[in-house]
Write a protein that holds these residues in place. Structure first.
Motif, PDB file in Angstrom:
ATOM      1  N   MET A   1      44.394  20.450  20.227  1.00  0.00           N
ATOM      2  CA  MET A   1      44.252  19.904  21.519  1.00  0.00           C
ATOM      3  C   MET A   1      43.399  20.387  22.471  1.00  0.00           C
ATOM      4  N   LYS A   2      42.505  19.881  22.962  1.00  0.00           N
ATOM      5  CA  LYS A   2      41.423  20.829  23.690  1.00  0.00           C
ATOM      6  C   LYS A   2      42.192  21.041  25.117  1.00  0.00           C
ATOM      7  N   ASN A   3      41.691  22.314  25.587  1.00  0.00           N
ATOM      8  CA  ASN A   3      42.196  22.906  26.818  1.00  0.00           C
ATOM      9  C   ASN A   3      41.032  22.539  27.929  1.00  0.00           C
ATOM     10  N   LYS A   4      41.275  21.285  28.457  1.00  0.00           N
ATOM     11  CA  LYS A   4      40.473  20.856  29.383  1.00  0.00           C
ATOM     12  C   LYS A   4      40.669  21.483  30.714  1.00  0.00           C
ATOM     13  N   ILE A  31      36.793  32.501  24.192  1.00  0.00           N
ATOM     14  CA  ILE A  31      37.140  31.363  25.128  1.00  0.00           C
ATOM     15  C   ILE A  31      36.616  30.005  24.685  1.00  0.00           C
ATOM     16  N   GLY A  32      35.640  29.866  24.070  1.00  0.00           N
ATOM     17  CA  GLY A  32      35.194  28.518  23.666  1.00  0.00           C
ATOM     18  C   GLY A  32      36.097  28.292  22.659  1.00  0.00           C
ATOM     19  N   LEU A  36      38.269  24.578  23.160  1.00  0.00           N
ATOM     20  CA  LEU A  36      38.089  23.480  22.160  1.00  0.00           C
ATOM     21  C   LEU A  36      39.509  23.036  21.620  1.00  0.00           C
ATOM     22  N   GLY A  37      40.493  24.094  21.721  1.00  0.00           N
ATOM     23  CA  GLY A  37      41.898  24.094  20.963  1.00  0.00           C
ATOM     24  C   GLY A  37      41.681  24.419  19.461  1.00  0.00           C
ATOM     25  N   LYS A  38      41.009  25.324  19.319  1.00  0.00           N
ATOM     26  CA  LYS A  38      40.839  25.812  17.955  1.00  0.00           C
ATOM     27  C   LYS A  38      41.347  27.081  17.756  1.00  0.00           C
ATOM     28  N   TYR A  39      42.057  27.893  18.814  1.00  0.00           N
ATOM     29  CA  TYR A  39      42.605  29.100  18.859  1.00  0.00           C
ATOM     30  C   TYR A  39      43.690  28.986  19.587  1.00  0.00           C
ATOM     31  N   ASN A  40      44.727  29.397  19.130  1.00  0.00           N
ATOM     32  CA  ASN A  40      45.933  29.788  19.935  1.00  0.00           C
ATOM     33  C   ASN A  40      46.188  31.094  20.572  1.00  0.00           C
TER      34      ASN A  40
END
Length: 64
Positions: A1-4, A31-32, A36-40
């Protein structure tokens, strides 16, 4: 899930990914990936980002 919400908060403060990364002591790539929701991120990193952006954990990271 993206962090908009994090991206919006960053843009509202007129910060680049690089500038926010410098404020919290991580890389721009991290940060990127968070946006993008690819790192927790760890709780400590979440808190540091919130402090840098003047937001709460609920504002940026809590799922609604």
């Amino acid at each position: 899930m993206k962090n908009k919400r994090m991206k919006i908060a960053r843009v509202e403060m007129d910060l680049s990914q690089e500038q926010l990364a410098e404020l919290v002591g991580i890389t721009r790539q991290t940060i990127g990936l968070i946006e993008l929701g690819k790192y927790n991120p760890s709780l400590n990193l979440c808190i540091a980002i919130c402090k840098a952006l003047g937001k709460t954990l609920n504002d940026l990271f809590w799922e609604e």
